[in-house]
Design a protein around this motif. Structure first.
Motif, PDB file in Angstrom:
ATOM      1  N   UNK A 116       1.508   7.334   3.659  1.00  0.00           N
ATOM      2  CA  UNK A 116       2.299   7.264   3.142  1.00  0.00           C
ATOM      3  C   UNK A 116       3.775   7.889   2.773  1.00  0.00           C
ATOM      4  N   UNK A 117       3.091   9.481   3.478  1.00  0.00           N
ATOM      5  CA  UNK A 117       3.503  10.580   3.326  1.00  0.00           C
ATOM      6  C   UNK A 117       4.589  10.243   4.906  1.00  0.00           C
ATOM      7  N   UNK A 118       3.493   9.891   5.420  1.00  0.00           N
ATOM      8  CA  UNK A 118       4.187  10.033   6.943  1.00  0.00           C
ATOM      9  C   UNK A 118       6.104   8.775   6.362  1.00  0.00           C
ATOM     10  N   UNK A 119       5.742   8.147   6.281  1.00  0.00           N
ATOM     11  CA  UNK A 119       7.249   7.712   4.971  1.00  0.00           C
ATOM     12  C   UNK A 119       8.231   7.680   4.385  1.00  0.00           C
ATOM     13  N   UNK A 120       7.029   8.722   3.193  1.00  0.00           N
ATOM     14  CA  UNK A 120       7.812   9.300   2.651  1.00  0.00           C
ATOM     15  C   UNK A 120       9.130  10.563   4.117  1.00  0.00           C
ATOM     16  N   UNK A 121       8.232  10.646   4.280  1.00  0.00           N
ATOM     17  CA  UNK A 121       9.026  12.121   5.349  1.00  0.00           C
ATOM     18  C   UNK A 121      10.731  11.449   6.073  1.00  0.00           C
ATOM     19  N   UNK A 168       0.405  -1.183  -0.365  1.00  0.00           N
ATOM     20  CA  UNK A 168      -0.130   0.276   0.051  1.00  0.00           C
ATOM     21  C   UNK A 168       0.690   1.198   0.080  1.00  0.00           C
ATOM     22  N   UNK A 169       2.258   1.176   0.296  1.00  0.00           N
ATOM     23  CA  UNK A 169       2.337   2.401   0.720  1.00  0.00           C
ATOM     24  C   UNK A 169       3.689   2.966  -0.942  1.00  0.00           C
ATOM     25  N   UNK A 203      -6.425   6.294   6.208  1.00  0.00           N
ATOM     26  CA  UNK A 203      -4.780   6.318   6.548  1.00  0.00           C
ATOM     27  C   UNK A 203      -3.560   5.801   6.054  1.00  0.00           C
ATOM     28  N   UNK A 204      -3.893   4.795   4.701  1.00  0.00           N
ATOM     29  CA  UNK A 204      -3.211   4.082   3.874  1.00  0.00           C
ATOM     30  C   UNK A 204      -2.218   5.579   3.334  1.00  0.00           C
TER      31      UNK A 204
END
Length: 445
Positions: free
Chosen positions: A348-353, A266-267, A343-344
């Motif tokens: 994705x934004x959180x993981x990129x950061x 999903x990321x 939430x997904x």
């Protein structure tokens, strides 16, 4: 050599390691060297080291020798790791969470409590899930590129349970399974429990070496191929569409089942179609909501060819009977009202950061990772000792993983796997600075 003498030697070396007389990271004599020193046969020296390795006291590395482990920290920090102390920053496991998720749960519990079918949640459920819940998952999977009907879906208690019932239903002890040379530790645990014969496939920069896979299938009776084509754990690759097509072609020619594991898929925005979308007749697709929503929400799902659904259903009945109805009700409510999709996107934004932050703080080191992944892979020089770095970081209250839990080949690379999703960004930044300093001092100096 008398058995008592053999055991005495094992006990003496084990005692020396546990007491610290043989320090962590020390290279032990070669098998021949130990045999000559102790007046024993080389085959006996090999047995001594094998027993010490089984005890978790030494590690053997092809071409380098046998080394004393640092036993102050769990071996490898993989799936068997103990819970970390409250004052320790956990970079070994991912349990990403976003602000407000607890409030979502409170609201969902209120809604479930007020619903008209509350009494039904207290009863046994169908082994593979209620039809309406499987339909919710089918609608969710369409956003991932998989068009399927509810009859091919089975609900499980998380993706790990989905893998377990797939192994139970499709494989037998001794079966050969092709896996990446570095792969998800949870599948290694299953393979050990069910006595599978794992055959490691070397990696290229963006996926498994398909020439090696084809050669293996041509020479051994491979029953399954376990793969993570979209966001591989731990290396973060996304397999190109051309490689996916060739993997499917190899599977069709030689007959193994494809087990597609997709907990982190999903990321990745706009990946190539899942293998299950292109080859639904020979692929079992396994995923869940623990990574995308919350690790405590143990709801997973399996999409299988129709002929395999009955055996998978029997495996679910034998292990859990059914996925708990309350968690399934909450999960499917969130699937239907758009909460999961939202939430997904936020994760994705959180993981990129976080991945960008890792790139900044570990700049200059050979970091490997996908731009929107919650983990990164840090290879170390050949003469470095990952277990020594792990021990040094543990003393500074930082928990990381070595390559050992992920390794399926005889050679364990010197590397660290860093989980980026389990602490707040500010603490993550300062922790990564410590990781960089320790890595440079201990490995790159």
């Amino acid at each position: 050599m008398a058995a008592s003498r053999y055991k005495q030697l094992v006990d003496a070396l084990a005692s020396g390691i546990r007491s610290g007389e043989l320090a962590a990271g020390v290279r032990l004599p070669t098998h021949r060297g130990l045999a000559a020193r102790e007046g024993i046969a080389v085959v006996t020296a090999t047995r001594v080291y094998a027993e010490l390795e089984a005890m978790g006291l030494v590690s053997r590395e092809q071409g380098r020798g046998t080394f004393v482990r640092d036993i102050a920290v769990p071996a490898g920090h993989g799936i068997d790791q103990q819970a970390v102390a409250t004052d320790t920053v956990d970079l070994s496991f991912n349990y990403p969470s976003l602000p407000g998720q607890a409030d979502l749960l409170r609201q969902a519990l209120r809604e479930v409590a007020a619903s008209g079918d509350l009494d039904s949640l207290l009863r046994y459920q169908p082994h593979r899930g209620r039809p309406q819940d499987r339909a919710s998952v089918a609608r969710h999977l369409r956003r991932r590129g998989i068009t399927t009907d509810a009859d091919r879906i089975l609900l499980t208690s998380g993706a790990q349970h989905g893998l377990a019932v797939t192994v139970m239903a499709a494989l037998n002890a001794g079966d050969v399974v092709a896996v990446d040379a570095l792969t998800y530790p949870g599948f290694k645990v299953l393979a050990h429990a069910f006595h599978l014969d794992l055959e490691p496939i070397p990696a290229t920069t963006d996926g498994p070496d398909l020439d090696a896979l084809e050669k293996l299938c041509a020479t051994r009776p491979v029953r399954a191929i376990y793969t993570m084509p979209t966001l591989h754990n731990p290396l973060g690759w996304v397999m190109p569409a051309t490689d996916r097509a060739r993997l499917i072609e190899i599977a069709r020619r030689y007959g193994p089942l494809i087990i597609e594991d997709a907990p982190y898929a999903y990321l990745v925005e706009n990946p190539p179609p899942p293998l299950a979308a292109t080859a639904p007749d020979i692929t079992v697709y396994v995923s869940g909501l623990s990574k995308s929503i919350a690790t405590g929400l143990r709801v997973g799902f399996v999409v299988a060819p129709p002929s395999r659904v009955p055996s998978l259903e029997r495996a679910i009945r034998a292990t859990t009977w059914n996925t708990p109805a309350l968690t399934t009700a909450i999960a499917c409510r969130w699937l239907d009202d758009g909460t999961v999709e939202r939430l997904e996107a936020e994760k994705r934004e959180d993981a990129r950061a976080r991945q960008a932050l890792a790139g900044q703080e570990l700049a200059g080191l050979p970091l490997i990772g996908h731009p929107s992944s919650y983990f990164a892979w840090l290879p170390l020089p050949d003469d470095a000792r990952a277990d020594r770095l792990t021990a040094t970081l543990a003393r500074q209250h930082i928990s990381v993983s070595t390559a050992e839990p992920f390794t399926t080949s005889t050679h364990t690379p010197q590397a660290l796997r860093l989980a980026l999703g389990s602490t707040d960004p500010d603490r993550l930044r300062s922790t990564l600075r410590t990781v960089r300093r320790v890595a440079i001092e201990d490995a790159y100096a």
